[in-house]
Design a protein around this motif. Sequence first.
Motif, PDB file in Angstrom:
ATOM      1  N   ILE A 179      58.952  40.816  80.622  1.00 34.89           N
ATOM      2  CA  ILE A 179      59.121  41.883  79.538  1.00 34.89           C
ATOM      3  C   ILE A 179      57.672  42.200  79.070  1.00 34.89           C
ATOM      4  O   ILE A 179      57.473  43.439  78.744  1.00 34.89           O
ATOM      5  N   SER A 180      56.867  41.645  79.193  1.00 38.45           N
ATOM      6  CA  SER A 180      55.314  42.082  78.850  1.00 38.45           C
ATOM      7  C   SER A 180      54.792  43.001  79.774  1.00 38.45           C
ATOM      8  O   SER A 180      54.293  43.922  79.713  1.00 38.45           O
ATOM      9  N   THR A 181      55.020  42.683  81.243  1.00 37.89           N
ATOM     10  CA  THR A 181      54.649  43.477  82.106  1.00 37.89           C
ATOM     11  C   THR A 181      55.495  44.889  82.274  1.00 37.89           C
ATOM     12  O   THR A 181      54.829  45.990  82.156  1.00 37.89           O
ATOM     13  N   ILE A 182      56.703  44.710  81.914  1.00 32.85           N
ATOM     14  CA  ILE A 182      57.597  46.021  81.866  1.00 32.85           C
ATOM     15  C   ILE A 182      57.136  46.971  80.779  1.00 32.85           C
ATOM     16  O   ILE A 182      56.881  48.049  81.068  1.00 32.85           O
ATOM     17  N   LEU A 183      56.996  46.319  79.501  1.00 32.93           N
ATOM     18  CA  LEU A 183      56.814  47.185  78.336  1.00 32.93           C
ATOM     19  C   LEU A 183      55.496  47.471  78.306  1.00 32.93           C
ATOM     20  O   LEU A 183      55.013  48.592  78.181  1.00 32.93           O
ATOM     21  N   GLY A 184      54.518  46.621  78.850  1.00 31.72           N
ATOM     22  CA  GLY A 184      53.043  46.987  78.846  1.00 31.72           C
ATOM     23  C   GLY A 184      52.823  48.254  79.934  1.00 31.72           C
ATOM     24  O   GLY A 184      51.985  49.209  79.686  1.00 31.72           O
ATOM     25  N   GLY A 185      53.363  48.194  81.007  1.00 31.85           N
ATOM     26  CA  GLY A 185      53.228  49.177  82.126  1.00 31.85           C
ATOM     27  C   GLY A 185      53.889  50.408  81.798  1.00 31.85           C
ATOM     28  O   GLY A 185      53.226  51.572  82.027  1.00 31.85           O
ATOM     29  N   VAL A 186      55.417  50.425  81.093  1.00 27.96           N
ATOM     30  CA  VAL A 186      55.763  51.511  80.869  1.00 27.96           C
ATOM     31  C   VAL A 186      54.973  52.387  79.761  1.00 27.96           C
ATOM     32  O   VAL A 186      54.677  53.567  79.820  1.00 27.96           O
ATOM     33  N   LEU A 187      54.705  51.544  78.696  1.00 29.62           N
ATOM     34  CA  LEU A 187      53.997  52.205  77.607  1.00 29.62           C
ATOM     35  C   LEU A 187      52.402  52.705  77.920  1.00 29.62           C
ATOM     36  O   LEU A 187      51.723  53.355  77.021  1.00 29.62           O
ATOM     37  N   SER A 188      51.840  52.077  79.168  1.00 24.48           N
ATOM     38  CA  SER A 188      50.555  52.542  79.294  1.00 24.48           C
ATOM     39  C   SER A 188      50.522  53.618  80.212  1.00 24.48           C
ATOM     40  O   SER A 188      49.390  54.151  80.577  1.00 24.48           O
ATOM     41  N   ILE A 189      51.803  54.188  80.607  1.00 23.42           N
ATOM     42  CA  ILE A 189      51.678  55.121  81.613  1.00 23.42           C
ATOM     43  C   ILE A 189      50.884  56.539  81.006  1.00 23.42           C
ATOM     44  O   ILE A 189      50.347  57.250  81.597  1.00 23.42           O
ATOM     45  N   SER A 190      51.525  56.961  79.753  1.00 18.48           N
ATOM     46  CA  SER A 190      50.903  58.145  79.138  1.00 18.48           C
ATOM     47  C   SER A 190      49.253  58.169  78.758  1.00 18.48           C
ATOM     48  O   SER A 190      48.822  59.104  78.681  1.00 18.48           O
ATOM     49  N   ASN A 191      48.691  56.998  78.719  1.00 19.99           N
ATOM     50  CA  ASN A 191      47.255  56.906  78.857  1.00 19.99           C
ATOM     51  C   ASN A 191      46.475  55.917  79.383  1.00 19.99           C
ATOM     52  O   ASN A 191      45.843  55.346  79.055  1.00 19.99           O
ATOM     53  N   TRP A 192      47.340  55.825  80.843  1.00 19.30           N
ATOM     54  CA  TRP A 192      46.422  55.097  81.846  1.00 19.30           C
ATOM     55  C   TRP A 192      45.135  55.278  82.190  1.00 19.30           C
ATOM     56  O   TRP A 192      44.806  56.557  82.237  1.00 19.30           O
ATOM     57  N   LYS A 193      44.283  54.454  82.210  1.00 25.42           N
ATOM     58  CA  LYS A 193      42.876  54.606  82.584  1.00 25.42           C
ATOM     59  C   LYS A 193      42.612  53.690  83.784  1.00 25.42           C
ATOM     60  O   LYS A 193      42.847  52.490  83.900  1.00 25.42           O
ATOM     61  N   THR A 194      42.382  54.379  84.893  1.00 21.59           N
ATOM     62  CA  THR A 194      42.196  53.704  86.107  1.00 21.59           C
ATOM     63  C   THR A 194      40.825  52.733  86.230  1.00 21.59           C
ATOM     64  O   THR A 194      39.902  53.445  85.743  1.00 21.59           O
ATOM     65  N   PRO A 195      40.866  51.628  86.405  1.00 19.04           N
ATOM     66  CA  PRO A 195      39.842  50.700  86.350  1.00 19.04           C
ATOM     67  C   PRO A 195      38.854  50.904  87.417  1.00 19.04           C
ATOM     68  O   PRO A 195      39.174  51.382  88.358  1.00 19.04           O
ATOM     69  N   GLN A 196      37.579  50.765  87.068  1.00 17.50           N
ATOM     70  CA  GLN A 196      36.534  50.990  88.142  1.00 17.50           C
ATOM     71  C   GLN A 196      35.567  49.718  88.268  1.00 17.50           C
ATOM     72  O   GLN A 196      35.431  48.995  87.291  1.00 17.50           O
ATOM     73  N   GLY A 197      35.234  49.612  89.493  1.00 25.67           N
ATOM     74  CA  GLY A 197      34.275  48.358  89.779  1.00 25.67           C
ATOM     75  C   GLY A 197      34.815  46.898  89.200  1.00 25.67           C
ATOM     76  O   GLY A 197      35.961  46.569  89.788  1.00 25.67           O
ATOM     77  N   ASN A 198      34.118  46.299  88.545  1.00 29.33           N
ATOM     78  CA  ASN A 198      34.340  45.092  88.081  1.00 29.33           C
ATOM     79  C   ASN A 198      35.401  44.989  87.200  1.00 29.33           C
ATOM     80  O   ASN A 198      36.163  44.007  86.862  1.00 29.33           O
ATOM     81  N   ASP A 199      36.025  46.122  86.566  1.00 29.39           N
ATOM     82  CA  ASP A 199      37.070  45.980  85.488  1.00 29.39           C
ATOM     83  C   ASP A 199      38.479  45.703  86.177  1.00 29.39           C
ATOM     84  O   ASP A 199      39.264  45.107  85.631  1.00 29.39           O
ATOM     85  N   TRP A 200      38.484  46.101  87.419  1.00 34.74           N
ATOM     86  CA  TRP A 200      39.620  45.606  88.157  1.00 34.74           C
ATOM     87  C   TRP A 200      39.686  43.888  88.345  1.00 34.74           C
ATOM     88  O   TRP A 200      40.772  43.409  87.678  1.00 34.74           O
ATOM     89  N   PHE A 201      38.759  43.459  88.535  1.00 35.49           N
ATOM     90  CA  PHE A 201      38.373  41.882  88.553  1.00 35.49           C
ATOM     91  C   PHE A 201      38.901  41.460  86.865  1.00 35.49           C
ATOM     92  O   PHE A 201      39.591  40.400  86.918  1.00 35.49           O
TER      93      PHE A 201
END
Length: 279
Positions: A179-201
Amino acid sequence: MKKAIYLMLLSALCFTVMNVFVKYLSGYSTYQKVFFRAIGSLVFTMGYLLYYKIPIGGKQKKLLILRGLVGVTSMGLFFASTDYLSIGTAVSLRYTSPIFAAILAVFFLKEKIFKLQWVYFILAFVGVLLIKGFDNEINIIGLSLILISAFFSGLVYVVISKIGTKDHPVVIVNYFMWISTILGGVLSISNWKTPQGNDWFILLSLGLFGYFGQLFMTKAYQLGSANKIVPLKYVEVIFTMILGMIWFGDQYPLLSVLGVLLVIVALILNVLFKQKVKG
């Protein structure tokens, strides 16, 4: 018993690292942090259920979904509060959730609150007032977010109690993560920020540290007596405050620190009292 203590301290350390990473990722939206926190743990919960061939759907779907919704609300509000509060303050105030859990249990589970418990709850509330009154960094938005988060965390206890032992613990957590994955994913679409470098880890490791923190804590409870193990859970607050001072330069006025200690001591006394009543 010694192993149980080590596991609980290791659990506190895992949660501390996760807390600090959440604060470090303040440039990302709350929804995005919820998404990465959940999907990182989902890998482990799904793997566990599939390996042991445990039915993923569970038996009490409505309650399992409710637990997931309540849990993701609490987690999201906690993450949001870290944008306004020092991470140590946010974690210490989140630990007021047992107060809300006890009060909610009176109405939904017909449990009883003893007079001495009310004394402990009042002491914890005085601690919150000390934190708010003497920490100039605390604003009403951050305080409101973390206390509402604690309320929903207390509600999680009520829902899990309703679920009881009819569903496997990992099934319960798995619903929460899905539920957290689905809601977090859907709600973050409009202001998604692509991680850079170490932020992915760092983003992906939120779920890693969260999962193993929970795992080590569970194993510690299984190996040691609760009255000796539970107080160590609150070491997370101390670890987080120290790491916050080192990493972010957080500063805590003396009376604010006393407020944090008052909250921790009051809640530990409440836990020990409950164990004594039960045992």
